[in-house]
Motif scaffolding. Structure first.
Motif, short mmCIF file in Angstrom:
data_model
loop_
_atom_site.label_atom_id
_atom_site.label_comp_id
_atom_site.label_asym_id
_atom_site.label_seq_id
_atom_site.Cartn_x
_atom_site.Cartn_y
_atom_site.Cartn_z
N ASP A 101 0.81 -1.22 0.00
CA ASP A 101 0.00 0.00 0.00
C ASP A 101 0.84 1.27 0.00
N GLU A 144 0.51 4.06 -2.84
CA GLU A 144 0.15 5.41 -2.41
C GLU A 144 1.17 6.45 -2.89
N SER A 155 -6.27 -0.01 -16.45
CA SER A 155 -7.45 -0.84 -16.21
C SER A 155 -8.00 -1.31 -17.54
N GLU A 214 -7.50 2.98 -7.74
CA GLU A 214 -8.92 2.78 -7.39
C GLU A 214 -9.70 2.23 -8.57
N GLU A 215 -9.45 2.82 -9.73
CA GLU A 215 -10.15 2.37 -10.95
C GLU A 215 -9.79 0.92 -11.26
N LYS A 253 -8.80 -1.34 -9.19
CA LYS A 253 -9.43 -2.20 -8.18
C LYS A 253 -10.85 -2.58 -8.60
N GLU A 254 -11.56 -1.57 -9.11
CA GLU A 254 -12.93 -1.81 -9.60
C GLU A 254 -12.92 -2.83 -10.74
N THR A 283 -0.62 6.04 -9.71
CA THR A 283 -1.95 6.62 -9.83
C THR A 283 -2.87 5.62 -10.52
#
Lengths: 181, 571
Positions: free
Chosen positions: B86, B90, B409, B97-98, B100-101, B94
């Motif tokens: 993490d 972090e 992604s 989050e996307e 992860k989805e 960048t």
């Protein structure tokens, strides 16, 4: 005791450089100068690839060789720690090919000698540990991963010592996991 | 490669994806073997039981063409089981989050059927990769030669970013390039969009720099990729058509997909110039042949796949009657004849010009190459203390403007031409260890030719052979909707029943007669690893054997090779 060349399947990458080296060693450097059709390509070892293993297979130089026992003309003998085929004596009966439990003997033409009917004369062909050639077994020398080694009497003792120690570890672990040997 | 080849030995885990080192690069394979000896764990992802798979701790024998599904699923498990780094994510990336989805949809259960890998194995592999502490990814053409290729590379990079496996010794991601010095070709700007040193042709400052150095106006337009040449010859309007094609060190009539189309294009181009060391298939279409020296007859600099520059030195003089020149001398003469005088006395002069124009190469002087043997770029200082860069992205600094790595992604997409009733098998092209690339070199090495010769093999699962009633060494016909060829059947349980494999260097068993010329949209690399095919038994073996010999003789005659071939026998 006879020596033999042994391959380690965990190191072998199946590249067959050993097969080429075998031919070059036995043909000599002239192989690079003569006409490409002026020599035959018959390595005395063969890389075998299966699901589990890639490794060259070659003569084990048995202590009581089946090939020697079945040879009717005395073409196979033990000389200086190796089992050697005298190809000029060989009559090509293939009994040794049949008798060898490892598939280490195969038939190959003897130079460009011909039979009376004009066909090429085939004789038994197998590893001779590069006896009489400089530098020992060529296959071992060229292997890019050092997967081949010449096993001699003292190496067998080493191997056995190692195996005995390893098997004791296993045995000890079976009795009590806390014991370290 | 983000890391040096020498670092392979020091990885704690090697994740080898679509890379067959033993057949493509025995010298790199040696590093993999050594890593294993030094205690590294190995995970091998390959549809075949390649040599690396044999010594691997895990072999994920995935279905051909399911790469990104597997890669995304590994990411899914790493996130699900909380194995991400993490802090690294972090501070140095960048887009997580996307991402992860996206990977939520890629549970091991969801991809098990597509990849033919059990969910347990996927989970175990993900855990091993994420927790080894020093995991290195090696990938090869099994990733790159698909219509979805660059995106799989990005997927693999995602794995390295999310576990912090970048910017240290013995980690990273390593594209082990397809060919000797292909890295050098790219480094030297043999790309449609770059000057040497990956300097973009569309950037005005860079254009000006090169215009000034060379004293000529230069184009700011991106050129045409090699694999689109047939299209530009055959299907573009007159004003956009390619009229002349100068090929060197390449044999598109052998190596490019859908050879029928390639031949049509080569026949229709007004002028074909070929510069090579021996005659090859493409040479048959050439209007002009420029014979050049071989690798051991000239000096130069090679780039290794890990960005390492190394000098090569002339070993022998070309035969006195050979009438050959070095590649660079030929280029100088052509350039001079075309009105741009170009003259160098030796390769060092050329090299000095290259590095003076490329900030990331500038420190790789001949002096240092001599002293340190291998200098990996970037090497930005000529000071002797700058010995180059073994691994990139030190301290998590990446080559984006914000210095951060980007998660990509991207969803898995299936290969383009799937199996069907008429062509029920997958054809994947591959390599074999004795022959290099299109064998312009190795085919002329007598001993390598002794080891393997025409028409080449088609690797088939023994069950498939039994169903078709074909045996080891028998000649079979392999067909796709684009063409066919004849090769020898090689039964091996190292391949699954659904796919057959052929190496691409044979003139008679030319698998590129069959391959599909569909390209990855970013890299323009063809989908060599997947097209639909069929294998037919040939009843009249005698006819087929004769066909092979006759064809071989015919091709050689066409090329002006007088010496009689010895090949055609089953090994």
């Amino acid at each position: 005791m006879n020596s033999f060349v042994q391959g380690d399947p965990l190191l072998c990458i199946g590249c067959r450089t050993c097969m080429i080296a075998c031919v070059v060693a036995h043909e000599g450097k002239r192989i690079f100068e003569i006409d490409p059709d002026g020599y035959d390509f018959h390595p005395k070892l063969k890389v075998v690839k299966t699901w589990l293993v890639s490794v060259p297979v070659q003569c084990k130089h048995c202590e009581n060789p089946a090939c020697q026992a079945v040879c009717q003309v005395g073409a196979i003998s033990r000389i200086d720690g190796a089992v050697i085929v005298d190809q000029t004596k060989c009559i090509g009966c293939k009994s040794c090919v049949d008798a060898c439990p490892f598939g280490a003997v195969r038939m190959a033409p003897l130079g460009f000698e011909t039979n009376p009917d004009g066909s090429r004369r085939a004789v038994a062909n197998k590893c001779d540990l590069c006896t009489g050639l400089d530098g020992g077994p060529a296959c071992k020398r060229v292997c890019p991963t050092n997967a081949l080694r010449l096993v001699e009497r003292e190496n067998i003792d080493e191997i056995l010592t190692y195996k005995r120690a390893e098997s004791l570890k296993t045995a000890a672990a079976t009795i009590s996991p806390s014991i370290t040997v | 490669m983000s890391n040096g080849v020498h670092e392979i030995e020091d990885a704690a885990l090697l994740f080898v994806f679509g890379y067959n080192g033993a057949d493509s690069h025995p010298i790199v394979a040696r590093r993999i073997v050594r890593a294993k000896q030094k205690g590294a764990k190995i995970i091998c992802c390959d549809p075949r039981r390649i040599e690396t798979a044999r010594i691997a701790d895990m072999h994920l024998q995935l279905r051909n063409g399911s790469n990104l599904a597997l890669v995304n699923s590994l990411a899914h498990v790493i996130i699900e089981e909380g194995l991400t780094d993490d802090k690294f994510i972090e501070e140095h990336s960048t887009g997580f989050e996307e991402f992860k989805e996206l990977v939520k949809n890629y549970s091991p259960e969801a991809v098990a059927e597509r990849t033919q890998i059990s969910p347990q194995e996927i989970r175990q592999a993900a855990r091993m990769y994420a927790t080894s502490g020093r995991s290195m990814i090696l990938y090869g053409m099994g990733v790159c030669q698909f219509a979805q290729a660059v995106n799989v590379v990005k997927g693999l990079a995602n794995l390295a970013i999310m576990t912090g496996n970048f910017g240290r010794w013995g980690v990273g991601i390593g594209p082990v390039r397809g060919q000797n010095n292909v890295q050098g070709a790219c480094d030297m700007g043999a790309l449609p969009n770059a000057y040497p040193g990956y300097q973009n042709v569309t950037v005005p400052e860079i254009q000006q720099k090169f215009e000034k150095a060379w004293g000529v106006p230069l184009s700011n337009k991106v050129g045409i990729p090699l694999t689109q040449v047939p299209h530009y010859v055959l299907h573009e309007p007159e004003e956009k058509k390619i009229r002349a094609y100068y090929i060197f060190g390449e044999d598109p009539a052998q190596s490019d997909p859908d050879l029928h189309e390639v031949r049509e294009a080569l026949s229709k181009i007004e002028l074909v110039i070929m510069q090579d060391i021996y005659m090859n298939k493409t040479g048959q279409f050439a209007d002009v042949l420029l014979p050049s020296t071989g690798w051991n007859e000239h000096d130069g600099v090679f780039s290794c796949c890990d960005r390492g520059f190394q000098r090569i030195r002339k070993l022998v003089n070309p035969p006195a009657d050979a009438d050959v020149l070095t590649d660079w001398d030929i280029i100088c003469r052509i350039s001079t004849a075309m009105g741009y005088p170009m003259k160098y006395d030796n390769t060092e002069q050329i090299w000095n010009e290259v590095i003076s124009l490329c900030p990331s190469f500038i420190g790789a002087t001949y002096e240092k190459l001599e002293k340190y043997v291998n200098i990996q770029w970037p090497c930005r200082s000529t000071d002797m203390s700058d010995k180059g860069t073994s691994f990139l992205h030190k301290d998590g600094k990446f080559a984006n403007p914000d210095g951060k790595a980007r998660f990509s992604s991207i969803d898995w997409q299936p290969p383009v031409e799937l199996e069907n009733n008429e062509y029920p098998l997958i054809l994947s092209t591959c390599r074999e260890v004795g022959h290099y690339s299109v064998r312009t070199m190795s085919g002329n090495c007598r001993l390598l030719r002794n080891l393997e010769d025409e028409p080449g093999w088609v690797q088939m699962n023994p069950e498939l052979c039994e169903e078709l009633g074909v045996k080891h060494g028998e000649l079979v016909k392999v067909l796709s909707k684009r063409g066919s060829c004849i090769a020898r059947c090689l039964p091996t349980d190292r391949v699954k029943k659904q796919a057959v494999y052929m190496t691409y260097q044979w003139w008679i068993g030319a698998c590129n007669e069959l391959t599909n010329a569909v390209l990855d949209p970013i890299s323009n690399t063809p989908e060599y690893k997947y097209c639909a095919c069929r294998v037919d038994k040939i009843e009249d073996q005698q006819w087929a054997e004769k066909y092979v010999l006759d064809e071989y003789a015919k091709i050689r005659e066409n090329m002006g090779i007088s010496e009689q071939p010895k090949g055609g026998k089953a090994a």
